[in-house]
Motif scaffolding. Structure first.
Motif, PDB file in Angstrom:
ATOM      1  N   THR A  18       0.816  -1.206   0.000  1.00 54.50           N
ATOM      2  CA  THR A  18       0.000   0.000   0.000  1.00 54.50           C
ATOM      3  C   THR A  18       0.849   1.256   0.000  1.00 54.50           C
ATOM      4  OG1 THR A  18      -1.878   1.093   1.086  1.00 54.50           O
ATOM      5  CG2 THR A  18      -0.200   0.136   2.526  1.00 54.50           C
ATOM      6  N   LEU A  25      -8.348   1.695   1.493  1.00 53.09           N
ATOM      7  CA  LEU A  25      -7.718   0.513   2.074  1.00 53.09           C
ATOM      8  C   LEU A  25      -8.676  -0.349   2.888  1.00 53.09           C
ATOM      9  CD1 LEU A  25      -5.026  -0.917   2.221  1.00 53.09           C
ATOM     10  CD2 LEU A  25      -4.393   0.556   4.140  1.00 53.09           C
ATOM     11  N   SER A  28     -10.196  -3.296   1.019  1.00 52.62           N
ATOM     12  CA  SER A  28      -9.311  -4.448   0.847  1.00 52.62           C
ATOM     13  C   SER A  28      -9.176  -5.237   2.149  1.00 52.62           C
ATOM     14  CB  SER A  28      -7.930  -3.991   0.371  1.00 52.62           C
ATOM     15  OG  SER A  28      -8.026  -3.273  -0.828  1.00 52.62           O
ATOM     16  N   THR A  53      -3.046   6.312   6.152  1.00 53.09           N
ATOM     17  CA  THR A  53      -2.876   4.868   6.032  1.00 53.09           C
ATOM     18  C   THR A  53      -2.420   4.233   7.341  1.00 53.09           C
ATOM     19  OG1 THR A  53      -2.426   4.904   3.649  1.00 53.09           O
ATOM     20  CG2 THR A  53      -1.514   3.070   4.888  1.00 53.09           C
ATOM     21  N   CYS A  57      -4.389   1.331   9.474  1.00 48.10           N
ATOM     22  CA  CYS A  57      -3.783   0.003   9.610  1.00 48.10           C
ATOM     23  C   CYS A  57      -3.554  -0.362  11.071  1.00 48.10           C
ATOM     24  CB  CYS A  57      -2.469  -0.055   8.835  1.00 48.10           C
ATOM     25  SG  CYS A  57      -2.676   0.004   7.049  1.00 48.10           S
ATOM     26  N   ASP A  99      -3.674  -2.445  -2.468  1.00 47.84           N
ATOM     27  CA  ASP A  99      -4.632  -1.610  -1.747  1.00 47.84           C
ATOM     28  C   ASP A  99      -5.768  -1.151  -2.655  1.00 47.84           C
ATOM     29  OD1 ASP A  99      -3.064  -0.026  -3.386  1.00 47.84           O
ATOM     30  OD2 ASP A  99      -2.258   1.211  -1.771  1.00 47.84           O
TER      31      ASP A  99
END
Length: 278
Positions: A18, A25, A28, A53, A57, A99
């Protein structure tokens, strides 16, 4: 862990690559966490994102112990990001995913079963569907494709029938020397050609992946002449790998590659003129 274990209980390393796609994101990640085959680790390799991001995450990492998030200190290019993810992977079966795309709940089990069924295959890929248009791409290929025949198909088409989202055997990727850093954006295409010279590949004629659209600044857009030069390098380097000097088949293929390169450059130039990019 024994990375050569490929029986029915084999664990999979899912490597999600990514960069600055925090807004896409979650799609996914949610689809990967809904896979019917749950025996996997999910390695997120962030190539130095500057958006949200990392925050996203980290939230997912807290929700599921299978997820491990890593962030490169800077953008290393697509090829080295793949190499980093593979070095962190613990399993022989490696799913390389991107991503923003959506993955069918049975994608991993379909991929795993194909590689178990065809031990001669270095990787498995499948059909695709575009999110934006609903268009589906299913190729008229057998479940096990002869590697050299697929290599020839690549040169006949002038582009790769195998896209970047696959499950591959880690041992074969390492044996091939990893993804070439001299081809930072299209290193996957170069890798598939190298593998096709020595191994077969498996194909699943189902749209197991829905592909997200590309942003206007995506590196693979036609006006990116650095990527165009990578495409040219891939064609010439892999031609030389298969057809050595003195091979009677080489001159005709060199002529064909010259035409492909000329045609692509002309089409890119015309596209740039129409869009006012030059």
């Amino acid at each position: 862990m024994d990375r050569t274990n490929t029986d029915k209980t084999a664990k999979i390393s899912v490597c999600l690559l990514t960069y600055n796609r925090g807004h896409l994101l979650a799609t996914s990640l949610d689809s990967l966490l809904r896979q019917t085959y749950a025996n996997y680790e999910l390695i997120i390799n962030d190539n130095g994102s500057t958006d949200n991001t990392e925050i996203l995450c980290r939230e997912f990492e807290q929700r599921d112990s299978r997820i491990k998030y890593y962030k490169n200190p800077s953008n290393l290019g697509f090829s080295e990001n793949m190499n980093c993810a593979i070095r962190r992977a613990q399993c022989e079966f490696i799913a390389l995913v991107h991503d923003g795309d959506w993955y069918h709940p049975e994608m991993l089990v379909n991929w795993r079963d194909a590689l178990l069924r065809y031990p001669e295959c270095a990787l498995v890929f499948n059909g695709y569907e575009y999110m934006t248009t609903g268009r589906t791409i299913i190729l008229p290929l057998p479940e096990q494709c002869n590697g050299r025949a697929m290599w020839n198909l690549f040169y006949m088409l002038g582009n790769s029938p195998i896209w970047g989202i696959v499950m591959a055997r880690r041992s074969k990727l390492i044996e091939a020397g990893g993804f070439d850093l001299r081809i930072p954006t299209l290193g996957d295409v170069d890798m598939w050609l190298r593998l096709l010279l020595n191994y077969h590949v498996a194909y699943i004629p189902k749209p197991l992946i829905r592909l997200a659209g590309r942003e206007n600044n995506h590196p693979a857009r036609p006006w990116n002449w650095n990527v165009a030069r990578e495409e040219d390098r891939i064609l010439w380097v892999n031609l030389a790998r298969k057809h050595k000097v003195g091979d009677p088949e080489r001159p005709a293929l060199e002529y064909h590659v010259s035409y492909i390169v000329w045609r692509r450059n002309v089409m890119n130039l015309l596209w740039c003129v129409r869009k006012g990019k030059i």
